[in-house]
Design an enzyme around this catalytic site. Structure first.
Site, PDB file in Angstrom:
ATOM      1  N   SER A 150       0.847  -1.197   0.000  1.00  0.00           N
ATOM      2  CA  SER A 150       0.000   0.000   0.000  1.00  0.00           C
ATOM      3  C   SER A 150       0.884   1.250   0.000  1.00  0.00           C
ATOM      4  O   SER A 150       1.777   1.376  -0.838  1.00  0.00           O
ATOM      5  CB  SER A 150      -0.919  -0.063   1.229  1.00  0.00           C
ATOM      6  OG  SER A 150      -1.918   0.910   1.180  1.00  0.00           O
ATOM      7  N   ASP A 338      -8.965  -6.262  -4.574  1.00  0.00           N
ATOM      8  CA  ASP A 338      -8.564  -4.989  -3.976  1.00  0.00           C
ATOM      9  C   ASP A 338      -9.094  -3.846  -4.847  1.00  0.00           C
ATOM     10  O   ASP A 338      -8.567  -3.569  -5.913  1.00  0.00           O
ATOM     11  CB  ASP A 338      -7.032  -4.937  -3.885  1.00  0.00           C
ATOM     12  CG  ASP A 338      -6.516  -3.666  -3.222  1.00  0.00           C
ATOM     13  OD1 ASP A 338      -7.319  -2.763  -2.926  1.00  0.00           O
ATOM     14  OD2 ASP A 338      -5.294  -3.583  -2.991  1.00  0.00           O
ATOM     15  N   HIS A 371      -8.100  -5.095  -0.171  1.00  0.00           N
ATOM     16  CA  HIS A 371      -6.800  -4.476   0.104  1.00  0.00           C
ATOM     17  C   HIS A 371      -6.122  -5.106   1.313  1.00  0.00           C
ATOM     18  O   HIS A 371      -4.893  -5.225   1.360  1.00  0.00           O
ATOM     19  CB  HIS A 371      -7.014  -2.977   0.333  1.00  0.00           C
ATOM     20  CG  HIS A 371      -5.753  -2.184   0.382  1.00  0.00           C
ATOM     21  ND1 HIS A 371      -4.856  -2.141  -0.666  1.00  0.00           N
ATOM     22  CD2 HIS A 371      -5.213  -1.410   1.353  1.00  0.00           C
ATOM     23  CE1 HIS A 371      -3.832  -1.363  -0.338  1.00  0.00           C
ATOM     24  NE2 HIS A 371      -4.025  -0.913   0.878  1.00  0.00           N
TER      25      HIS A 371
END
Lengths: 398, 398
Positions: A150, A338, A371
Site C-alpha cells: 500500500s 482490492d 486491500h
C-alpha cells in the site's frame, strides 16, 4: 519466537522537506531482526502503511498479543526469512508511534508546546530520505531489498527512484503509482470528519486535553470499508443482525437456503440509532478502538502523503519516463479483489518498468480479502514472496 | 414547458407501520402531470430515492432552475410521455420536502414540538401502503406502471409484492433486492457522522436552533463517492488541482501524454487542511449545499428504510419464493459501472422473476456514470424505457 526491541536514532541535522520546510532535529524509531552479514549485503528495509509502525515482526518480551504488523510474512523460516536477512522496520516521521511527529515538542517554540497541526507536511520522498539517513547511520550502503504494501509500496517505489544505486530489489505490494480521484475522495472525507470535529481545535487539541474522537472514528470506519472487498464483507457479515442467534454449521444448507444473508434472522428493532446489523457493530468497534490510540494530526499527514505521491507528475504525466531512472529489480503483487489499489494500478507500474526494459516479476493473487489481503497469509501470496526472496538470498550469498 | 403544481392530501386515519408503531394523522405531498383518461388506466406512479421528492418533472411557474429530479425522463414527448400517461410523483413519509416528517409538529405531544428523532421508523412497505391510500383518494384502482430508481426501484418492487393486483408493470431501475453489507456500512458511517455531531442533540436539534451540518456534510460526501464510478471520477476530476490553469482542448494529446491525470499540474500547496485537488473542492461544495437544506432525521430514516428492505427475509432468504406473489410485468435496468447497486443485484431479481415464469425485460446499460446514471439521459437507457412505455401505452389503449 522472535523478540523485538524498539530502538531510536536521534538526528541533529535538519531534514529538508519536499515542501520547502524542514524538521530541525528528530528521532527515528526502528527495529531490526536477524543479523547483518559481514558483507553488509543482506539488509531488507520494510516500509509501513497508514496504521503501522517500526514494529513489523516478533513480539515484545512479556507482552501478550504484541505481534508485529507483518509477523506472518517476516521471521525465522517465514517468506522473508530473518535467519538469512537482516530486516529493518522503520517508523515514519509524522507518525504517532515513536518517530518525531505532531505529538512531540515543537523545537521552534519556546513554550514547550507540541507540534500539533504545525508539524510540516511530509511526503513519501521525505520519508525515503529519512530512511536513507538511518541506513547511513547503521552502516548500510546497499539494501538487498526494500519492501512495502500500500503506502509502504509507494515508499519502495520511491527508493528505486531516489536512490537507484542503493537497492537491489523493490517489492511493491498492493500499491499504485498514485491515488485515483476516488482514493483522494475517501481521504478527504476522513480528513473533513476529523478537522470539523469541534474537539480538533485547528489541530491544537492537546492543549485542550481533548481528542477529536468522533472524527477519528468516522475516518477509521471509512477506511475499514475500503480495506475489505464487497464479497468478503458479505461473507463475514452479510445482513446478519446483531444479537441474532448463530446457526450451527451447515444449518443453512439443511434448510435449503441459497444464501447465508439471512443467517439467524431475528426481529428488527426498527431503530435509526441502535446497532441492528453485525457490520455496524464491527465498524463501531473498529472506530472506537482506533480513536483510543491514533493521533488525528498523524492521520491528516499520512493521508496527505498518499494524495501527493505521484512520480509521473514531474515527467509530464509519463510513468515510463519517471521510472527510467530505476535500476532495481522489481516484484509487484496485487490482489484481484482490492478495489482501493486495484490490480490495474500495479499493472501500470509493471508496464512502465517493462517500457524501460527493467527486470520485473508480477503476481496477481486471487485472494478474497480486498486491500487487507496484503497483511494476511494467503499461501499463494506468501509462496510468491518466499520464492522471490530465495532468489534474492542466492544473489547476495546468504 | 410542463408547469408543476405541488398538492397535498391530508389523511385523518392513522397509518399502521411495519414496526408496530403508527402515524396518527399525516399529509402526503404529490404532483401530477398529464391527464387521467376516462378508463383511469393510464396512471404511472413514480417513487423517489434518498434525496428527492414529489417534484419529479416540469418546473414551478416563474422559478428558474426548478426542473423536477427526473425531468429528462418524464414530460411531453419524453420516454415516459405525459401526453399519453397520467404521471404521479409522491413524497414519502419521513421526508423533509412536504409530506409529514421529523420537521412537523408531533401530534402526540401537547407542547407543539416537532417529531425530530421521535418520528417513527418507516419502511419501504409503509411508503407503498401510504402511496396506495393516496391512489384510493385519487380514484385510481390500477396503475399502468410503478417506476423508480435505486430506493425508488425497491418501492416499485414492493408494489408488485404488496398490491399485485393494482399494477400492470413495475419498472425497477438501478436497484437491488436488498442492501449488501458494504451498502449498509456506508449508510452506517453517514449515520454515525450525523448522530455524533454535537449539534444533533439526540435528534432534537430544532429546539436548540442548530443543525448538525458537520454530520450532514460528511454523509453527503460519502454518498457522492458511491454515486459515481471510479472511471467517471477520474475523467471528471482525476488528480486535477484546484485553481490550476485548465489546458485548452487537445493540449494533452498534443503533448503526447497518455493520461489526463496531470492536466494543469501546478505547484502543490503542501497543506493537510486546504483544498488541493478539484475532487476535494467538489465534495466540500456538495456537502455544504446538502447541509443547507436536508434534514438530519430524514437522512437517518431514509437510509434505514434502505437497510431494512429485504423481501426475501420473510421467505427463508429465498427471493424466488418472495416474488411468487408478483403478477406485474417487469422492466429492470442496471448500469455496468454502478458499484453501489451493481448489475448482479438486478440480475438476482430477474432470475427470481424468471423462476416464477414472470414476464421480464432486462437491460444492462454500458453507461460510465455509476449509480448516478439512472438520473441522466443516456440515449440507450432512455430508448429502452421509451420502447417499454410505448408497449404499455398500447396495452392500456393510449
Amino acid at each position: 519466537m522472535l523478540i523485538a526491541v524498539p530502538q531510536t536514532m536521534h538526528f541533529d541535522a535538519p531534514l529538508a522537506l519536499t515542501s520547502g520546510a524542514s524538521i530541525r532535529a528528530y528521532d527515528v524509531s526502528y527495529e531490526t531482526y536477524g543479523q547483518l552479514n559481514a558483507e553488509r549485503s543482506n539488509a531488507v528495509l520494510i516500509c509501513h502503511a497508514l496504521n503501522a509502525s517500526h514494529h513489523v515482526a516478533g513480539v515484545y518480551a512479556g507482552k501478550a498479543k504484541s505481534e508485529g504488523w507483518w509477523d506472518s510474512m517476516i521471521g525465522p523460516g517465514k517468506p522473508l526469512d530473518t535467519n538469512r536477512f537482516f530486516v529493518i522496520g522503520v517508523n515514519n516521521l509524522g507518525s504517532c508511534f515513536g518517530s518525531t511527529g505532531p505529538m512531540h515538542v515543537n523545537p521552534d517554540r519556546d513554550d514547550g508546546q507540541v507540534y500539533g497541526a504545525d508539524f510540516p507536511v511530509v511526503t513519501v520522498e521525505d520519508w525515503v530520505n529519512a530512511q536513507a539517513l538511518l541506513l547511513d547511520r547503521l552502516g548500510i550502503q546497499t539494501l538487498a531489498a526494500v519492501m512495502g504494501g500500500s503506502l509502504g509500496g509507494m515508499q519502495a517505489l520511491g527508493w528505486a527512484l531516489q536512490y537507484p544505486g542503493r537497492l537491489r530489489h523493490a517489492v511493491v505490494i498492493a500499491s499504485a503509482p498514485n491515488l485515483t480521484a476516488e482514493n483522494i475522495a475517501f481521504n478527504e472525507v476522513a480528513r473533513r470528519a476529523i478537522v470539523t470535529d469541534p474537539d480538533f481545535h485547528g489541530g491544537h487539541f492537546y492543549q485542550h486535553s481533548v481528542v477529536p474522537k468522533r472524527g477519528l472514528r468516522i475516518a477509521r470506519m471509512i477506511g475499514h470499508i475500503t480495506y475489505l472487498s464487497d464479497d468478503v464483507m458479505n461473507e463475514k457479515f452479510g445482513r446478519q443482525q446483531k444479537g441474532a442467534p448463530t446457526l450451527p454449521e451447515g444449518a443453512l444448507a439443511a434448510r435449503g437456503d441459497p444464501s447465508p444473508l439471512d443467517a439467524g434472522a431475528a426481529a428488527y428493532k426498527y431503530s435509526t440509532q441502535d446497532v441492528e446489523f453485525q457490520i455496524e457493530s464491527y465498524l463501531r468497534y473498529q472506530g472506537d478502538k482506533f480513536a483510543d490510540y491514533f493521533d488525528a494530526n498523524t492521520y491528516l499527514l499520512i493521508t496527505r502523503a498518499l494524495d501527493y505521491f505521484d512520480p509521473a507528475r514531474a515527467h509530464g504525466g509519463s510513468l515510463t519516463r519517471a521510472l527510467a531512472v530505476a535500476k532495481a529489480k522489481f516484484l509487484l503483487v496485487s490482489f484481484v479483489t482490492d478495489w482501493r489499489f486495484a490490480p490495474a494500478r500495479s499493472r501500470e507500474i509493471v508496464k512502465a518498468l517493462l517500457d524501460n526494459q527493467r527486470d520485473v516479476s508480477y503476481a496477481e493473487i486471487d485472494a478474497p480479502h480486498g486491500h487487507d489481503a496484503f497483511l494476511l497469509d494467503d499461501p499463494r501470496y506468501h509462496s510468491v514472496v518466499r520464492a522471490y526472496f530465495n532468489n534474492v538470498a542466492q544473489e547476495v550469498g546468504v
